[in-house]
Write a protein that holds these residues in place. Structure first.
Motif, PDB file in Angstrom:
ATOM      1  N   VAL A   1       1.126  -1.297   0.144  1.00  0.00           N
ATOM      2  CA  VAL A   1       0.018  -0.114   0.233  1.00  0.00           C
ATOM      3  C   VAL A   1       1.088   0.853   0.194  1.00  0.00           C
ATOM      4  O   VAL A   1       1.861   1.303   0.729  1.00  0.00           O
ATOM      5  N   ARG A   2       0.580   2.083  -1.428  1.00  0.00           N
ATOM      6  CA  ARG A   2       1.420   3.410  -1.145  1.00  0.00           C
ATOM      7  C   ARG A   2       0.442   4.773  -0.407  1.00  0.00           C
ATOM      8  O   ARG A   2      -0.763   4.584  -1.049  1.00  0.00           O
ATOM      9  N   ASP A   3       1.164   5.753   0.075  1.00  0.00           N
ATOM     10  CA  ASP A   3       0.624   6.808   0.403  1.00  0.00           C
ATOM     11  C   ASP A   3       0.531   7.362  -1.284  1.00  0.00           C
ATOM     12  O   ASP A   3       1.269   7.516  -2.080  1.00  0.00           O
ATOM     13  N   GLU A   4       0.021   8.752  -1.337  1.00  0.00           N
ATOM     14  CA  GLU A   4       0.044   9.779  -2.257  1.00  0.00           C
ATOM     15  C   GLU A   4       1.448   9.648  -2.821  1.00  0.00           C
ATOM     16  O   GLU A   4       1.533  10.512  -4.521  1.00  0.00           O
ATOM     17  N   ALA A   5       2.187  10.074  -2.478  1.00  0.00           N
ATOM     18  CA  ALA A   5       3.943  10.080  -2.997  1.00  0.00           C
ATOM     19  C   ALA A   5       4.405   9.159  -3.498  1.00  0.00           C
ATOM     20  O   ALA A   5       5.272   8.955  -3.880  1.00  0.00           O
ATOM     21  N   GLY A   6       3.683   7.511  -3.302  1.00  0.00           N
ATOM     22  CA  GLY A   6       4.121   6.730  -4.032  1.00  0.00           C
ATOM     23  C   GLY A   6       5.300   6.161  -2.762  1.00  0.00           C
ATOM     24  O   GLY A   6       5.516   4.658  -3.781  1.00  0.00           O
ATOM     25  N   GLN A   7       5.432   6.067  -0.704  1.00  0.00           N
ATOM     26  CA  GLN A   7       5.921   5.360  -0.529  1.00  0.00           C
ATOM     27  C   GLN A   7       4.617   4.746  -0.081  1.00  0.00           C
ATOM     28  O   GLN A   7       4.323   4.386   0.666  1.00  0.00           O
ATOM     29  N   VAL A   8       5.527   3.159   0.449  1.00  0.00           N
ATOM     30  CA  VAL A   8       4.981   2.538   1.160  1.00  0.00           C
ATOM     31  C   VAL A   8       5.354   2.406   2.030  1.00  0.00           C
ATOM     32  O   VAL A   8       5.282   2.918   2.958  1.00  0.00           O
ATOM     33  N   VAL A   9       3.308   2.282   2.378  1.00  0.00           N
ATOM     34  CA  VAL A   9       3.035   2.092   4.483  1.00  0.00           C
ATOM     35  C   VAL A   9       2.639   1.411   4.589  1.00  0.00           C
ATOM     36  O   VAL A   9       2.678   1.040   5.665  1.00  0.00           O
ATOM     37  N   LEU A  10       2.448   0.165   4.282  1.00  0.00           N
ATOM     38  CA  LEU A  10       1.792  -0.911   4.361  1.00  0.00           C
ATOM     39  C   LEU A  10       2.096  -2.366   3.566  1.00  0.00           C
ATOM     40  O   LEU A  10       2.358  -2.131   2.463  1.00  0.00           O
ATOM     41  N   ARG A  11       2.669  -3.483   3.965  1.00  0.00           N
ATOM     42  CA  ARG A  11       2.705  -4.002   3.622  1.00  0.00           C
ATOM     43  C   ARG A  11       2.350  -5.822   4.193  1.00  0.00           C
ATOM     44  O   ARG A  11       2.280  -5.670   5.171  1.00  0.00           O
ATOM     45  N   ALA A  12       0.949  -6.300   3.349  1.00  0.00           N
ATOM     46  CA  ALA A  12       0.838  -7.056   3.968  1.00  0.00           C
ATOM     47  C   ALA A  12       1.020  -8.603   2.672  1.00  0.00           C
ATOM     48  O   ALA A  12       1.320  -8.274   1.520  1.00  0.00           O
ATOM     49  N   ALA A  13       1.222 -10.320   3.394  1.00  0.00           N
ATOM     50  CA  ALA A  13       2.045 -10.871   2.836  1.00  0.00           C
ATOM     51  C   ALA A  13       0.736 -12.242   3.083  1.00  0.00           C
ATOM     52  O   ALA A  13       0.738 -13.046   4.423  1.00  0.00           O
ATOM     53  N   LEU A  14       0.968 -13.000   2.421  1.00  0.00           N
ATOM     54  CA  LEU A  14       0.215 -14.396   2.399  1.00  0.00           C
ATOM     55  C   LEU A  14       0.799 -15.707   1.855  1.00  0.00           C
ATOM     56  O   LEU A  14       1.138 -15.272   0.589  1.00  0.00           O
ATOM     57  N   SER A  15       1.608 -16.142   1.957  1.00  0.00           N
ATOM     58  CA  SER A  15       2.060 -17.647   1.719  1.00  0.00           C
ATOM     59  C   SER A  15       1.103 -18.485   2.137  1.00  0.00           C
ATOM     60  O   SER A  15       0.450 -18.807   2.467  1.00  0.00           O
ATOM     61  N   LEU A  16       1.368 -19.308   0.560  1.00  0.00           N
ATOM     62  CA  LEU A  16       1.123 -20.957  -0.213  1.00  0.00           C
ATOM     63  C   LEU A  16       1.560 -22.003   0.048  1.00  0.00           C
ATOM     64  O   LEU A  16       2.518 -21.444  -1.008  1.00  0.00           O
ATOM     65  N   ILE A  17       1.646 -22.824   0.863  1.00  0.00           N
ATOM     66  CA  ILE A  17       3.315 -23.971   0.420  1.00  0.00           C
ATOM     67  C   ILE A  17       2.011 -25.502   1.094  1.00  0.00           C
ATOM     68  O   ILE A  17       1.126 -25.359   1.200  1.00  0.00           O
ATOM     69  N   VAL A  18       2.154 -26.070  -0.398  1.00  0.00           N
ATOM     70  CA  VAL A  18       1.992 -27.330  -0.562  1.00  0.00           C
ATOM     71  C   VAL A  18       2.880 -28.590  -0.610  1.00  0.00           C
ATOM     72  O   VAL A  18       4.183 -28.320  -0.301  1.00  0.00           O
ATOM     73  N   GLU A  19       2.662 -28.803   1.193  1.00  0.00           N
ATOM     74  CA  GLU A  19       3.935 -30.436   1.259  1.00  0.00           C
ATOM     75  C   GLU A  19       2.745 -31.442   1.441  1.00  0.00           C
ATOM     76  O   GLU A  19       1.727 -31.540   1.856  1.00  0.00           O
ATOM     77  N   VAL A  20       4.085 -33.193   0.025  1.00  0.00           N
ATOM     78  CA  VAL A  20       2.816 -33.718   0.431  1.00  0.00           C
ATOM     79  C   VAL A  20       3.760 -35.041   2.009  1.00  0.00           C
ATOM     80  O   VAL A  20       5.097 -34.405   1.360  1.00  0.00           O
ATOM     81  N   THR A  21       3.077 -35.542   2.896  1.00  0.00           N
ATOM     82  CA  THR A  21       4.122 -36.504   3.363  1.00  0.00           C
ATOM     83  C   THR A  21       4.817 -37.482   2.946  1.00  0.00           C
ATOM     84  O   THR A  21       4.554 -37.998   1.691  1.00  0.00           O
ATOM     85  N   PRO A  22       5.646 -38.000   3.634  1.00  0.00           N
ATOM     86  CA  PRO A  22       6.355 -38.557   3.374  1.00  0.00           C
ATOM     87  C   PRO A  22       5.748 -39.720   2.682  1.00  0.00           C
ATOM     88  O   PRO A  22       6.879 -40.485   1.559  1.00  0.00           O
ATOM     89  N   GLU A  23       4.878 -40.181   3.379  1.00  0.00           N
ATOM     90  CA  GLU A  23       4.230 -41.869   2.967  1.00  0.00           C
ATOM     91  C   GLU A  23       3.446 -41.510   1.586  1.00  0.00           C
ATOM     92  O   GLU A  23       3.098 -42.695   1.288  1.00  0.00           O
ATOM     93  N   ASN A  24       3.299 -40.316   0.716  1.00  0.00           N
ATOM     94  CA  ASN A  24       2.425 -40.186  -0.135  1.00  0.00           C
ATOM     95  C   ASN A  24       3.662 -39.591  -1.509  1.00  0.00           C
ATOM     96  O   ASN A  24       3.180 -38.957  -2.156  1.00  0.00           O
ATOM     97  N   ARG A  25       4.699 -39.417  -0.598  1.00  0.00           N
ATOM     98  CA  ARG A  25       5.929 -38.622  -1.901  1.00  0.00           C
ATOM     99  C   ARG A  25       6.313 -40.232  -2.751  1.00  0.00           C
ATOM    100  O   ARG A  25       6.546 -41.577  -2.860  1.00  0.00           O
ATOM    101  N   PRO A  26       6.402 -39.226  -4.092  1.00  0.00           N
ATOM    102  CA  PRO A  26       7.308 -40.302  -5.036  1.00  0.00           C
ATOM    103  C   PRO A  26       7.717 -41.534  -5.174  1.00  0.00           C
ATOM    104  O   PRO A  26       9.475 -40.847  -3.853  1.00  0.00           O
ATOM    105  N   ALA A  27       8.425 -42.537  -5.648  1.00  0.00           N
ATOM    106  CA  ALA A  27       9.526 -43.415  -4.780  1.00  0.00           C
ATOM    107  C   ALA A  27      10.137 -42.137  -5.779  1.00  0.00           C
ATOM    108  O   ALA A  27      10.120 -42.440  -7.076  1.00  0.00           O
TER     109      ALA A  27
END
Length: 69
Positions: free
Chosen positions: A43-69
């Motif tokens: 989020v930037r103000d009218e001067a173009g300066q960042v005043v706020l940043r928000a992030a969301l991480s999406l991580i996909v993990e396969v459990t060990p017993e379901n990983r390909p051999a």
């Protein structure tokens, strides 16, 4: 993806709320190629300066017993 138009909000708190609302939609519309992706809203103000940043991480993990051999 960049939004060059943006929207005007009354306060940084309103910007925080809008950023938090936008992150799940970004993740849904741009599912990652691979196992990990971080979506960031700056989020930037009218001067173009960042005043706020928000992030969301999406991580996909396969459990060990379901990983390909």
């Amino acid at each position: 993806m960049s939004d060059t138009d943006g929207i005007e909000l009354e306060s940084v708190e309103m910007a925080r709320i809008e950023a938090q609302k936008a992150l799940p939609d970004l993740a849904r519309d741009a599912l990652p190629d691979g196992n990990q992706k971080t979506f960031i809203v700056s989020v930037r103000d009218e001067a173009g300066q960042v005043v706020l940043r928000a992030a969301l991480s999406l991580i996909v993990e396969v459990t060990p017993e379901n990983r390909p051999a």
